[in-house]
Design an enzyme around this catalytic site. Structure first.
Site, PDB file in Angstrom:
ATOM      1  N   ASN A   1       0.816  -1.343   0.074  1.00 16.91           N
ATOM      2  CA  ASN A   1      -0.110  -0.003  -0.002  1.00 16.91           C
ATOM      3  C   ASN A   1       0.874   1.245   0.133  1.00 16.91           C
ATOM      4  OD1 ASN A   1      -1.740   2.077   0.552  1.00 16.91           O
ATOM      5  ND2 ASN A   1      -2.210   1.419   2.691  1.00 16.91           N
ATOM      6  N   TRP A   2       0.985   1.758  -1.298  1.00 14.58           N
ATOM      7  CA  TRP A   2       1.914   3.130  -1.317  1.00 14.58           C
ATOM      8  C   TRP A   2       1.269   4.307  -0.431  1.00 14.58           C
ATOM      9  CZ3 TRP A   2       5.012   3.360  -6.561  1.00 14.58           C
ATOM     10  CH2 TRP A   2       6.108   2.424  -6.652  1.00 14.58           C
ATOM     11  N   LYS A   3      -0.092   4.200  -0.215  1.00 12.96           N
ATOM     12  CA  LYS A   3      -0.618   5.570   0.525  1.00 12.96           C
ATOM     13  C   LYS A   3      -0.123   6.760  -0.361  1.00 12.96           C
ATOM     14  CE  LYS A   3       0.205   3.223   4.769  1.00 12.96           C
ATOM     15  NZ  LYS A   3       0.318   3.195   6.445  1.00 12.96           N
TER      16      LYS A   3
ATOM     17  N   GLY B   1       3.161  -1.117   4.113  1.00 10.90           N
ATOM     18  CA  GLY B   1       3.271   0.197   3.891  1.00 10.90           C
ATOM     19  C   GLY B   1       4.623   0.616   3.506  1.00 10.90           C
ATOM     20  N   GLY B   2       5.202   1.197   4.368  1.00 12.99           N
ATOM     21  CA  GLY B   2       6.651   1.904   4.093  1.00 12.99           C
ATOM     22  C   GLY B   2       7.743   0.898   3.303  1.00 12.99           C
TER      23      GLY B   2
ATOM     24  N   GLU C   1      -5.138  -4.817  10.578  1.00 16.65           N
ATOM     25  CA  GLU C   1      -4.036  -3.839  10.969  1.00 16.65           C
ATOM     26  C   GLU C   1      -4.196  -3.171  12.034  1.00 16.65           C
ATOM     27  OE1 GLU C   1      -2.000  -2.400   7.012  1.00 16.65           O
ATOM     28  OE2 GLU C   1      -3.552  -1.148   7.336  1.00 16.65           O
TER      29      GLU C   1
ATOM     30  N   GLU D   1      -6.294   4.947   8.151  1.00 14.87           N
ATOM     31  CA  GLU D   1      -6.122   6.444   7.605  1.00 14.87           C
ATOM     32  C   GLU D   1      -7.256   7.001   7.014  1.00 14.87           C
ATOM     33  OE1 GLU D   1      -2.378   5.509   5.645  1.00 14.87           O
ATOM     34  OE2 GLU D   1      -1.636   4.934   7.580  1.00 14.87           O
TER      35      GLU D   1
ATOM     36  N   HIS E   1      -9.199   1.352   5.252  1.00 12.33           N
ATOM     37  CA  HIS E   1      -7.936   1.668   5.817  1.00 12.33           C
ATOM     38  C   HIS E   1      -8.133   2.642   6.990  1.00 12.33           C
ATOM     39  CE1 HIS E   1      -3.770   2.573   6.600  1.00 12.33           C
ATOM     40  NE2 HIS E   1      -3.356   1.467   6.122  1.00 12.33           N
TER      41      HIS E   1
ATOM     42  N   SER F   1       3.722  -2.263  10.299  1.00 11.60           N
ATOM     43  CA  SER F   1       5.283  -2.081  10.499  1.00 11.60           C
ATOM     44  C   SER F   1       5.922  -3.539  10.167  1.00 11.60           C
ATOM     45  CB  SER F   1       5.517  -2.013  11.849  1.00 11.60           C
ATOM     46  OG  SER F   1       5.295  -0.703  12.325  1.00 11.60           O
TER      47      SER F   1
ATOM     48  N   GLY G   1       3.236   2.280  10.927  1.00 15.02           N
ATOM     49  CA  GLY G   1       4.014   3.140  10.837  1.00 15.02           C
ATOM     50  C   GLY G   1       4.806   3.682  12.104  1.00 15.02           C
TER      51      GLY G   1
HETATM   52  P1  13P Z   1       3.219   0.367   7.560  1.00 12.79           P
HETATM   53  O1  13P Z   1       3.723  -0.969   6.819  1.00 12.79           O
HETATM   54  O2  13P Z   1       4.041   1.798   6.843  1.00 12.79           O
HETATM   55  O3  13P Z   1       3.283   0.352   9.174  1.00 12.79           O
HETATM   56  O4  13P Z   1       1.711   0.741   6.973  1.00 12.79           O
HETATM   57  C1  13P Z   1       1.103  -0.401   7.197  1.00 12.79           C
HETATM   58  C2  13P Z   1      -0.572  -0.101   6.529  1.00 12.79           C
HETATM   59  O5  13P Z   1      -1.176   0.705   6.823  1.00 12.79           O
HETATM   60  C3  13P Z   1      -0.613  -0.952   5.224  1.00 12.79           C
HETATM   61  O6  13P Z   1      -1.754  -0.531   4.665  1.00 12.79           O
END
Ligand code: 13P
Length: 238
Positions: free
Chosen positions: A8-10, A222-223, A156, A90, A88, A201, A162
Site C-alpha cells: 500500500n503506497w499510500k 506500507g513503508g 491492521e 487512515e 483503511h 510495521s 508506521g
Molecule cells: P506500515 O507498513 O508503514 O506500518 O503501514 C501499514 C499499512 O497501513 C498498510 O496498509
C-alpha cells in the site's frame, strides 16, 4: 495458497517510481500486489503487464455522479485494476469513514469485479482496555459485504501502523483466529476461504515470523513496499 504480499503506497509515488513496480513485475515474484496512488494506476497496470496485480487504495460507494474528487470502483476496473483497499484506518481517521461507509465501498468494489481488501483493527487504547476482540467483531458486523466471494480481510492494529511496533505473534494469532471465527459465523464454510492479511510495521526482518502465524495468509505492507528491493525481500520470506 501461497502467501499474498500487498504493498500500500499510500500518498507516495511520482512517475519516476514506476520503475519500482516494473522491477517487482520483472522479478518473477508470485502473489505480489501493489496499490499505488490513483495517479499511477494507469502506468502501473501497463508496466506490470499482469505480473503484479494493481489496485486502488479506496473507492467511492457509487458508480458515478456528482462527487468531486472521488474515484469509483468501476473507474478502477476500467483502468485494469484488480483490487481495491477499503476501510483503511487512515481513511477512517482522515475522512471520517465509518463501518457503514466501508460496507458500501466493499459492495461497490465487488460489484465492479474487483477483489476487496477490507481493513479492520483496534487502537492502542482499545487494546489496553481489553477490547480488541469486541472492536474487531463490531467492525466486521458493520462492514462485511453480503458475500465472501472476492473478499480479503486485513488485520491492521492502528497502533502498529508506521510506528515500528508490532503485536506479539501470540496476539496476531489470537486476532486472526477471532476474525476467522467471525467470518465462519457470518458466511458459513465460505468463511474459511477468506484470506486474512496482517498489516502494521511489516519489514523484511519480521515478515517470515509473521507469515508463520496460523491464519496469516499474507501481509499488507506500507513503508517497506515502496522499493522493489524491500518488497521483494518480504516476498522472498513468503
Ligand atoms: P506500515 O507498513 O508503514 O506500518 O503501514 C501499514 C499499512 O497501513 C498498510 O496498509
Amino acid at each position: 495458497m501461497p502467501a499474498l504480499i500487498v504493498g500500500n503506497w499510500k500518498m507516495n509515488g511520482l512517475g519516476e517510481d514506476i520503475a519500482e513496480i516494473a522491477a517487482m513485475a520483472g522479478s518473477g515474484a508470485r502473489a505480489v500486489w501493489i496499490a499505488p496512488p490513483f495517479t499511477l494506476i494507469d502506468r502501473a497496470v501497463i508496466v506490470s503487464a499482469g505480473a503484479v496485480k494493481i489496485g486502488g487504495q479506496d473507492c467511492h460507494a457509487k458508480d458515478k455522479g456528482a462527487h468531486t474528487g472521488c474515484v469509483s470502483a468501476a473507474m478502477l476496473a476500467d483502468l485494469g485494476a484488480g483490487f481495491v483497499i477499503v476501510g483503511h484506518s487512515e481513511r477512517r481517521r482522515d475522512n471520517g469513514e465509518g463501518d457503514a461507509d466501508v460496507r458500501a465501498k466493499a459492495a461497490a468494489g465487488l460489484a465492479a469485479g474487483l477483489e476487496v481488501i477490507l481493513c479492520i483493527g483496534e487502537t492502542r487504547e482499545q487494546r489496553d482496555a481489553g477490547q480488541t476482540d469486541a472492536v474487531l467483531s463490531r467492525q466486521l458486523a458493520g462492514s462485511l459485504p453480503d458475500t465472501a466471494e472476492g473478499l480479503i480481510i486485513a488485520y491492521e492494529p492502528v497502533w502498529a501502523i508506521g510506528t515500528g511496533l508490532t503485536p506479539t505473534l501470540a496476539d496476531v494469532a489470537a486476532a486472526h483466529g477471532h476474525i476467522r471465527t467471525e467470518l465462519v459465523g457470518r458466511f458459513g464454510s465460505a468463511g474459511h476461504g477468506v484470506r486474512i492479511l496482517y498489516g502494521g510495521s511489516v519489514t523484511p526482518a519480521n515478515a517470515g515470523e509473521l507469515l508463520g502465524v496460523a491464519e496469516v495468509g499474507g501481509l499488507l505492507v506500507g513503508g517497506a513496499s515502496l522499493t522493489a528491493q524491500s518488497l521483494l525481500a518480504i516476498a522472498a520470506a513468503a
